[in-house]
Design a protein around this motif. Structure first.
Motif, PDB file in Angstrom:
ATOM      1  N   UNK A  17       0.085   4.078 -12.769  1.00  0.00           N
ATOM      2  CA  UNK A  17      -0.386   3.736 -11.418  1.00  0.00           C
ATOM      3  C   UNK A  17       0.692   2.961 -10.664  1.00  0.00           C
ATOM      4  N   UNK A  18       1.320   1.988 -11.337  1.00  0.00           N
ATOM      5  CA  UNK A  18       2.387   1.209 -10.696  1.00  0.00           C
ATOM      6  C   UNK A  18       3.548   2.109 -10.275  1.00  0.00           C
ATOM      7  N   UNK A  19       3.897   3.054 -11.142  1.00  0.00           N
ATOM      8  CA  UNK A  19       5.008   3.970 -10.820  1.00  0.00           C
ATOM      9  C   UNK A  19       4.646   4.847  -9.626  1.00  0.00           C
ATOM     10  N   UNK A  20       3.420   5.390  -9.625  1.00  0.00           N
ATOM     11  CA  UNK A  20       2.988   6.288  -8.544  1.00  0.00           C
ATOM     12  C   UNK A  20       2.928   5.552  -7.211  1.00  0.00           C
ATOM     13  N   UNK A  22       4.515   2.734  -6.439  1.00  0.00           N
ATOM     14  CA  UNK A  22       5.850   2.246  -6.058  1.00  0.00           C
ATOM     15  C   UNK A  22       6.651   3.314  -5.305  1.00  0.00           C
ATOM     16  N   UNK A  23       6.472   4.566  -5.715  1.00  0.00           N
ATOM     17  CA  UNK A  23       7.227   5.649  -5.051  1.00  0.00           C
ATOM     18  C   UNK A  23       6.277   6.454  -4.162  1.00  0.00           C
ATOM     19  N   UNK A  24       5.441   5.719  -3.375  1.00  0.00           N
ATOM     20  CA  UNK A  24       4.423   6.374  -2.557  1.00  0.00           C
ATOM     21  C   UNK A  24       5.018   7.371  -1.569  1.00  0.00           C
ATOM     22  N   UNK A  25       6.261   7.120  -1.137  1.00  0.00           N
ATOM     23  CA  UNK A  25       6.869   8.042  -0.172  1.00  0.00           C
ATOM     24  C   UNK A  25       7.175   9.396  -0.802  1.00  0.00           C
ATOM     25  N   UNK A  26       7.185   9.451  -2.146  1.00  0.00           N
ATOM     26  CA  UNK A  26       7.405  10.717  -2.832  1.00  0.00           C
ATOM     27  C   UNK A  26       6.113  11.312  -3.377  1.00  0.00           C
ATOM     28  N   UNK A  27       5.102  10.452  -3.604  1.00  0.00           N
ATOM     29  CA  UNK A  27       3.874  10.935  -4.249  1.00  0.00           C
ATOM     30  C   UNK A  27       2.736  11.193  -3.266  1.00  0.00           C
ATOM     31  N   UNK A  29       3.034  10.732   0.548  1.00  0.00           N
ATOM     32  CA  UNK A  29       3.402  11.153   1.905  1.00  0.00           C
ATOM     33  C   UNK A  29       3.657  12.659   2.030  1.00  0.00           C
ATOM     34  N   UNK A  30       4.439  13.276   1.126  1.00  0.00           N
ATOM     35  CA  UNK A  30       4.723  14.713   1.290  1.00  0.00           C
ATOM     36  C   UNK A  30       3.473  15.593   1.348  1.00  0.00           C
ATOM     37  N   UNK A  31       2.488  15.428   0.422  1.00  0.00           N
ATOM     38  CA  UNK A  31       1.302  16.297   0.537  1.00  0.00           C
ATOM     39  C   UNK A  31       0.512  16.052   1.815  1.00  0.00           C
ATOM     40  N   UNK A  32       0.502  14.794   2.313  1.00  0.00           N
ATOM     41  CA  UNK A  32      -0.218  14.512   3.567  1.00  0.00           C
ATOM     42  C   UNK A  32       0.431  15.255   4.734  1.00  0.00           C
ATOM     43  N   UNK A  33       1.773  15.235   4.781  1.00  0.00           N
ATOM     44  CA  UNK A  33       2.486  15.922   5.867  1.00  0.00           C
ATOM     45  C   UNK A  33       2.329  17.444   5.749  1.00  0.00           C
ATOM     46  N   UNK A  34       2.489  17.946   4.506  1.00  0.00           N
ATOM     47  CA  UNK A  34       2.387  19.397   4.296  1.00  0.00           C
ATOM     48  C   UNK A  34       1.009  19.911   4.686  1.00  0.00           C
ATOM     49  N   UNK A  35      -0.042  19.210   4.241  1.00  0.00           N
ATOM     50  CA  UNK A  35      -1.396  19.676   4.537  1.00  0.00           C
ATOM     51  C   UNK A  35      -1.737  19.530   6.019  1.00  0.00           C
ATOM     52  N   UNK A  36      -1.159  18.522   6.687  1.00  0.00           N
ATOM     53  CA  UNK A  36      -1.356  18.406   8.133  1.00  0.00           C
ATOM     54  C   UNK A  36      -0.800  19.645   8.838  1.00  0.00           C
ATOM     55  N   UNK A  37       0.371  20.101   8.386  1.00  0.00           N
ATOM     56  CA  UNK A  37       0.960  21.319   8.965  1.00  0.00           C
ATOM     57  C   UNK A  37       0.076  22.533   8.692  1.00  0.00           C
ATOM     58  N   UNK A  38      -0.484  22.603   7.469  1.00  0.00           N
ATOM     59  CA  UNK A  38      -1.405  23.713   7.145  1.00  0.00           C
ATOM     60  C   UNK A  38      -2.609  23.689   8.092  1.00  0.00           C
ATOM     61  N   UNK A 116      -3.335  10.098  -9.584  1.00  0.00           N
ATOM     62  CA  UNK A 116      -2.510  10.636  -8.481  1.00  0.00           C
ATOM     63  C   UNK A 116      -3.199  11.839  -7.829  1.00  0.00           C
ATOM     64  N   UNK A 117      -3.751  12.754  -8.651  1.00  0.00           N
ATOM     65  CA  UNK A 117      -4.402  13.937  -8.093  1.00  0.00           C
ATOM     66  C   UNK A 117      -5.576  13.580  -7.197  1.00  0.00           C
ATOM     67  N   UNK A 118      -6.434  12.659  -7.655  1.00  0.00           N
ATOM     68  CA  UNK A 118      -7.611  12.283  -6.869  1.00  0.00           C
ATOM     69  C   UNK A 118      -7.227  11.502  -5.615  1.00  0.00           C
ATOM     70  N   UNK A 119      -6.208  10.647  -5.729  1.00  0.00           N
ATOM     71  CA  UNK A 119      -5.779   9.891  -4.550  1.00  0.00           C
ATOM     72  C   UNK A 119      -5.221  10.820  -3.480  1.00  0.00           C
TER      73      UNK A 119
END
Length: 256
Positions: A17-20, A22-27, A29-38, A116-119
């Motif tokens: 959880x700490x690792x996920x 800590x690197x929130x911009x990689x875990x 942000x990308x799916x949020x942006x990608x799905x917004x485009x979808x 990570x998947x559920x979040x």
């Protein structure tokens, strides 16, 4: 379960959880942006020309599929990158010789990928609420399907990571197997639109059962029998779990 085993699982989960986070911009942000485009492209621009599907407007129809797609890719990606990283840096060997049972090691890593998947699924659902009204037919089916699916792809990611020998190997399965299965899993369409032959081919795709069960939880409609879908998903959980535990017990691909 002994207290030491429980502490071991909690420690692994806390580390993940700490690792996920800590690197929130990689875990996250990308799916949020990608799905917004979808949602913008397929939901608003193309969906307005398609009209209804399955008795619902196109945007409402694809939301469950897109949420499930993000959960699948995030759960798989987290497990394969985290476990291969542990193997690459050789601290997985310290875990294997520790008093912690192998099943507990597996549970700890799966729990991290589940987080990570559920979040990510929750984030994408919140994004979808800006584009359409979310309705839920059965919260029990929604939660059980998303949890079981996340576990299935976490275990699949573990098997991939265990046999991967270099970083390129952990990209092969997602690129050539996972992505095609996801895009052909009924995320964007109902298989009732397909010719009979391709409907039969689609039924061999396990992602189809996960997406349709999840969609049934939201909309109350599905292309396949929900009972059969649960049976297939649970079978994958048991089979992949048994294979993963066998890999850990035998140390296949894990010991240098």
């Amino acid at each position: 379960m002994s207290n030491h085993t429980l502490v071991g699982i909690q420690t692994l989960l806390r580390r993940e959880v700490n690792r996920i986070v800590r690197i929130w911009s990689q875990t996250f942000l990308p799916p949020a942006i990608t799905m917004t485009l979808y949602f913008v492209i397929f939901g608003n621009l193309i969906g307005s020309r398609i009209g209804q599907m399955g008795g619902f407007d196109y945007m409402s129809f694809i939301v469950p599929g897109l949420v499930m797609m993000s959960v699948i890719t995030s759960s798989y990606g987290n497990m394969v990158s985290s476990f291969f990283g542990a193997k690459f840096s050789k601290h997985i060997e310290e875990l294997l010789v520790s008093p912690m049972p192998n099943w507990a090691i597996l549970v700890g890593y799966v729990a991290g990928s589940l987080f990570r998947g559920l979040t990510v699924g929750l984030i994408v659902t919140c994004v979808a609420m800006f584009f359409t009204d979310i309705q839920i037919h059965s919260i029990g089916i929604v939660l059980s399907t998303v949890i079981l699916t996340s576990i299935v792809f976490s275990l699949a990611g573990f098997i991939n990571a265990a046999f991967a020998k270099k970083f390129d190997d952990i990209a092969i399965i997602p690129t050539f197997i996972l992505t095609p299965l996801t895009y052909l899993g009924g995320v964007f369409y109902s298989i009732s639109l397909l010719p009979d032959f391709w409907q039969g081919v689609s039924l061999a795709n396990p992602v189809l059962y996960m997406v349709n069960t999840f969609r049934y939880g939201f909309l109350g409609v599905s292309d396949i029998n929900i009972g059969v879908a649960y049976g297939i998903i649970l079978t994958f959980v048991v089979v992949l779990g048994a294979i993963s535990l066998h890999i850990l017990n035998k140390g296949l691909g894990l010991r240098s």
